[in-house]
Design a protein around this motif. Structure first.
Motif, PDB file in Angstrom:
ATOM      1  N   VAL A 153     -12.249  54.974  -6.265  1.00  0.00           N
ATOM      2  CA  VAL A 153     -11.832  55.297  -7.632  1.00  0.00           C
ATOM      3  C   VAL A 153     -10.305  55.240  -7.735  1.00  0.00           C
ATOM      4  CG1 VAL A 153     -11.844  57.116  -9.381  1.00  0.00           C
ATOM      5  CG2 VAL A 153     -13.908  56.671  -8.038  1.00  0.00           C
ATOM      6  N   GLN A 154      -9.615  55.796  -6.750  1.00  0.00           N
ATOM      7  CA  GLN A 154      -8.141  55.792  -6.767  1.00  0.00           C
ATOM      8  C   GLN A 154      -7.592  54.372  -6.690  1.00  0.00           C
ATOM      9  OE1 GLN A 154      -6.036  58.425  -7.452  1.00  0.00           O
ATOM     10  NE2 GLN A 154      -4.584  56.737  -7.619  1.00  0.00           N
ATOM     11  N   LYS A 155      -8.224  53.516  -5.907  1.00  0.00           N
ATOM     12  CA  LYS A 155      -7.778  52.116  -5.781  1.00  0.00           C
ATOM     13  C   LYS A 155      -7.878  51.419  -7.136  1.00  0.00           C
ATOM     14  CE  LYS A 155      -6.970  48.235  -3.370  1.00  0.00           C
ATOM     15  NZ  LYS A 155      -5.707  47.971  -2.704  1.00  0.00           N
ATOM     16  N   MET A 156      -8.938  51.708  -7.907  1.00  0.00           N
ATOM     17  CA  MET A 156      -9.093  51.122  -9.244  1.00  0.00           C
ATOM     18  C   MET A 156      -7.923  51.524 -10.127  1.00  0.00           C
ATOM     19  SD  MET A 156     -10.925  49.201 -11.188  1.00  0.00           S
ATOM     20  CE  MET A 156      -9.966  48.718 -12.622  1.00  0.00           C
ATOM     21  N   ILE A 157      -7.546  52.795 -10.056  1.00  0.00           N
ATOM     22  CA  ILE A 157      -6.399  53.288 -10.837  1.00  0.00           C
ATOM     23  C   ILE A 157      -5.118  52.579 -10.375  1.00  0.00           C
ATOM     24  CG2 ILE A 157      -4.964  55.324 -11.304  1.00  0.00           C
ATOM     25  CD1 ILE A 157      -7.658  56.979 -11.051  1.00  0.00           C
ATOM     26  N   ASP A 158      -4.964  52.447  -9.048  1.00  0.00           N
ATOM     27  CA  ASP A 158      -3.758  51.834  -8.484  1.00  0.00           C
ATOM     28  C   ASP A 158      -3.587  50.374  -8.870  1.00  0.00           C
ATOM     29  OD1 ASP A 158      -3.310  54.278  -7.283  1.00  0.00           O
ATOM     30  OD2 ASP A 158      -3.990  53.643  -5.293  1.00  0.00           O
ATOM     31  N   LYS A 162     -14.679  58.765 -16.005  1.00  0.00           N
ATOM     32  CA  LYS A 162     -13.744  59.744 -16.576  1.00  0.00           C
ATOM     33  C   LYS A 162     -12.455  59.801 -15.751  1.00  0.00           C
ATOM     34  CE  LYS A 162     -13.318  64.676 -17.750  1.00  0.00           C
ATOM     35  NZ  LYS A 162     -12.043  64.923 -17.089  1.00  0.00           N
ATOM     36  N   THR A 163     -12.594  59.791 -14.417  1.00  0.00           N
ATOM     37  CA  THR A 163     -11.429  59.849 -13.540  1.00  0.00           C
ATOM     38  C   THR A 163     -10.503  58.652 -13.741  1.00  0.00           C
ATOM     39  OG1 THR A 163     -12.734  61.065 -11.903  1.00  0.00           O
ATOM     40  CG2 THR A 163     -10.673  60.098 -11.134  1.00  0.00           C
ATOM     41  N   ILE A 164     -11.073  57.437 -13.840  1.00  0.00           N
ATOM     42  CA  ILE A 164     -10.188  56.272 -14.017  1.00  0.00           C
ATOM     43  C   ILE A 164      -9.566  56.250 -15.414  1.00  0.00           C
ATOM     44  CG2 ILE A 164     -11.379  54.897 -12.252  1.00  0.00           C
ATOM     45  CD1 ILE A 164     -12.218  53.055 -14.740  1.00  0.00           C
ATOM     46  N   ILE A 165     -10.296  56.734 -16.412  1.00  0.00           N
ATOM     47  CA  ILE A 165      -9.735  56.810 -17.769  1.00  0.00           C
ATOM     48  C   ILE A 165      -8.536  57.770 -17.751  1.00  0.00           C
ATOM     49  CG2 ILE A 165     -10.165  57.573 -20.158  1.00  0.00           C
ATOM     50  CD1 ILE A 165     -11.594  54.907 -19.504  1.00  0.00           C
ATOM     51  N   ASP A 166      -8.732  58.931 -17.121  1.00  0.00           N
ATOM     52  CA  ASP A 166      -7.636  59.898 -17.002  1.00  0.00           C
ATOM     53  C   ASP A 166      -6.486  59.339 -16.171  1.00  0.00           C
ATOM     54  OD1 ASP A 166      -8.957  61.732 -18.577  1.00  0.00           O
ATOM     55  OD2 ASP A 166      -9.714  62.920 -16.894  1.00  0.00           O
ATOM     56  N   GLY A 216      -5.402  56.333 -16.382  1.00  0.00           N
ATOM     57  CA  GLY A 216      -4.668  55.318 -17.133  1.00  0.00           C
ATOM     58  C   GLY A 216      -5.392  53.996 -17.347  1.00  0.00           C
ATOM     59  N   VAL A 217      -6.613  53.858 -16.828  1.00  0.00           N
ATOM     60  CA  VAL A 217      -7.373  52.625 -17.048  1.00  0.00           C
ATOM     61  C   VAL A 217      -7.906  52.649 -18.481  1.00  0.00           C
ATOM     62  CG1 VAL A 217      -9.380  51.252 -16.329  1.00  0.00           C
ATOM     63  CG2 VAL A 217      -7.988  52.424 -14.600  1.00  0.00           C
ATOM     64  N   ASP A 218      -7.729  51.539 -19.178  1.00  0.00           N
ATOM     65  CA  ASP A 218      -8.081  51.468 -20.592  1.00  0.00           C
ATOM     66  C   ASP A 218      -9.386  50.696 -20.775  1.00  0.00           C
ATOM     67  OD1 ASP A 218      -7.948  51.533 -23.377  1.00  0.00           O
ATOM     68  OD2 ASP A 218      -6.675  49.744 -23.469  1.00  0.00           O
ATOM     69  N   LEU A 219     -10.454  51.410 -21.102  1.00  0.00           N
ATOM     70  CA  LEU A 219     -11.734  50.763 -21.366  1.00  0.00           C
ATOM     71  C   LEU A 219     -12.159  51.072 -22.797  1.00  0.00           C
ATOM     72  CD1 LEU A 219     -13.660  51.672 -18.073  1.00  0.00           C
ATOM     73  CD2 LEU A 219     -12.464  49.539 -18.587  1.00  0.00           C
ATOM     74  N   LYS A 220     -12.698  50.068 -23.471  1.00  0.00           N
ATOM     75  CA  LYS A 220     -13.128  50.242 -24.866  1.00  0.00           C
ATOM     76  C   LYS A 220     -14.605  50.622 -24.961  1.00  0.00           C
ATOM     77  CE  LYS A 220      -9.144  48.750 -26.416  1.00  0.00           C
ATOM     78  NZ  LYS A 220      -8.237  49.720 -25.828  1.00  0.00           N
ATOM     79  N   SER A 221     -15.358  50.184 -23.946  1.00  0.00           N
ATOM     80  CA  SER A 221     -16.802  50.345 -24.008  1.00  0.00           C
ATOM     81  C   SER A 221     -17.365  50.511 -22.599  1.00  0.00           C
ATOM     82  CB  SER A 221     -17.407  49.089 -24.662  1.00  0.00           C
ATOM     83  OG  SER A 221     -18.809  49.159 -24.643  1.00  0.00           O
ATOM     84  N   ILE A 222     -18.376  51.350 -22.484  1.00  0.00           N
ATOM     85  CA  ILE A 222     -19.095  51.519 -21.225  1.00  0.00           C
ATOM     86  C   ILE A 222     -20.564  51.246 -21.514  1.00  0.00           C
ATOM     87  CG2 ILE A 222     -19.673  53.068 -19.291  1.00  0.00           C
ATOM     88  CD1 ILE A 222     -16.694  52.925 -19.587  1.00  0.00           C
ATOM     89  N   ASN A 223     -21.151  50.404 -20.684  1.00  0.00           N
ATOM     90  CA  ASN A 223     -22.583  50.135 -20.783  1.00  0.00           C
ATOM     91  C   ASN A 223     -23.278  51.066 -19.795  1.00  0.00           C
ATOM     92  OD1 ASN A 223     -24.678  48.230 -18.990  1.00  0.00           O
ATOM     93  ND2 ASN A 223     -25.135  48.363 -21.170  1.00  0.00           N
ATOM     94  N   ALA A 236      -3.186  43.223 -18.628  1.00  0.00           N
ATOM     95  CA  ALA A 236      -3.929  44.011 -17.642  1.00  0.00           C
ATOM     96  C   ALA A 236      -5.165  43.208 -17.270  1.00  0.00           C
ATOM     97  CB  ALA A 236      -4.324  45.367 -18.218  1.00  0.00           C
ATOM     98  N   MET A 237      -5.880  43.711 -16.327  1.00  0.00           N
ATOM     99  CA  MET A 237      -7.109  43.066 -15.902  1.00  0.00           C
ATOM    100  C   MET A 237      -8.044  42.877 -17.107  1.00  0.00           C
ATOM    101  SD  MET A 237      -9.781  44.553 -13.077  1.00  0.00           S
ATOM    102  CE  MET A 237      -8.447  45.035 -11.987  1.00  0.00           C
ATOM    103  N   ASP A 238      -8.716  41.739 -17.153  1.00  0.00           N
ATOM    104  CA  ASP A 238      -9.654  41.446 -18.230  1.00  0.00           C
ATOM    105  C   ASP A 238     -11.029  42.004 -17.841  1.00  0.00           C
ATOM    106  OD1 ASP A 238     -11.311  40.376 -20.166  1.00  0.00           O
ATOM    107  OD2 ASP A 238     -10.879  38.281 -19.686  1.00  0.00           O
ATOM    108  N   VAL A 239     -11.318  43.216 -18.322  1.00  0.00           N
ATOM    109  CA  VAL A 239     -12.616  43.829 -18.025  1.00  0.00           C
ATOM    110  C   VAL A 239     -13.607  43.385 -19.087  1.00  0.00           C
ATOM    111  CG1 VAL A 239     -13.893  45.991 -17.766  1.00  0.00           C
ATOM    112  CG2 VAL A 239     -11.567  45.812 -16.860  1.00  0.00           C
ATOM    113  N   ARG A 240     -14.573  42.575 -18.678  1.00  0.00           N
ATOM    114  CA  ARG A 240     -15.557  42.033 -19.614  1.00  0.00           C
ATOM    115  C   ARG A 240     -16.748  42.974 -19.780  1.00  0.00           C
ATOM    116  NH1 ARG A 240     -14.947  35.956 -19.735  1.00  0.00           N
ATOM    117  NH2 ARG A 240     -12.698  35.797 -19.844  1.00  0.00           N
ATOM    118  N   LEU A 241     -17.003  43.787 -18.736  1.00  0.00           N
ATOM    119  CA  LEU A 241     -18.094  44.747 -18.801  1.00  0.00           C
ATOM    120  C   LEU A 241     -17.806  45.884 -17.835  1.00  0.00           C
ATOM    121  CD1 LEU A 241     -21.070  45.411 -19.827  1.00  0.00           C
ATOM    122  CD2 LEU A 241     -21.858  44.308 -17.725  1.00  0.00           C
ATOM    123  N   ALA A 242     -17.912  47.108 -18.328  1.00  0.00           N
ATOM    124  CA  ALA A 242     -17.873  48.286 -17.460  1.00  0.00           C
ATOM    125  C   ALA A 242     -19.251  48.910 -17.586  1.00  0.00           C
ATOM    126  CB  ALA A 242     -16.784  49.252 -17.912  1.00  0.00           C
TER     127      ALA A 242
END
Length: 165
Positions: free
Chosen positions: A64-69, A92-96, A98-105, A2-8
């Motif tokens: 927000v929907q595009k991020m999920i897509d 919260k919407t993107i987590i619901d 299906g986007v998988d984030l471990k940490s939010i700053n 999946a996309m490599d999210v380095r910081l949310a």
């Protein structure tokens, strides 16, 4: 993959000095995704944000929907991304979705009527607090820091000490 999210990061100022310089260097990103429906519809703001990205980093403003897509689309696996949000509701919407984030700053949420300052840079209302509680219940780390060098604090601890008092 999946996309490599380095910081949310939640920061209603979005791309500004600190984000553009320090956070991008520290995280080694090549893409900033501003995830917000209102900003995505605002052509002027969208263009200003794209121009604010530091050299070597491309900024996009998406809904927000595009991020999920795009989350599961392998085409975006090449992104070393920073996701920027203005509020915890979108997270919260993107987590619901299906986007998988471990940490939010959490960097900054401005004061407006009905909100309570819980740090010098963060104001929340009941709905914000509920979203943070929900994200924490999903096992997501809630890291409160304006800048990289700040001491990490936990949002839930701050809420318990400052919001629910």
């Amino acid at each position: 993959m999946a996309m490599d999210v380095r910081l949310a990061r939640i920061d209603d100022r979005l791309i500004h000095g600190q984000v553009a310089t320090v956070w991008t260097k520290t995280t080694g990103i090549n893409r900033i995704l501003v995830v917000n429906d209102d900003v995505a519809k605002d052509t002027l703001r969208k263009n200003l944000l794209k121009q604010a990205a530091p050299p070597g980093v491309v900024a996009n403003v998406i809904t927000v929907q595009k991020m999920i897509d795009i989350w599961t689309n392998p085409k975006f696996d090449v992104f070393k991304a920073m996701l920027l949000f203005t509020n915890p509701h979108d997270v919260k919407t993107i987590i619901d979705g299906g986007v998988d984030l471990k940490s939010i700053n959490i960097g900054g949420m401005s004061y407006s009527e009905g909100k309570k300052m819980v740090t010098t840079a963060i104001a929340v209302d009941d709905k914000d607090a509920e979203c943070f509680e929900y994200l924490a219940s999903k096992g997501i780390e809630l890291d409160v820091r304006k800048v990289v060098a700040d001491k990490q604090e936990d949002m839930i601890t701050i809420l318990k000490n400052k919001f629910y008092e």
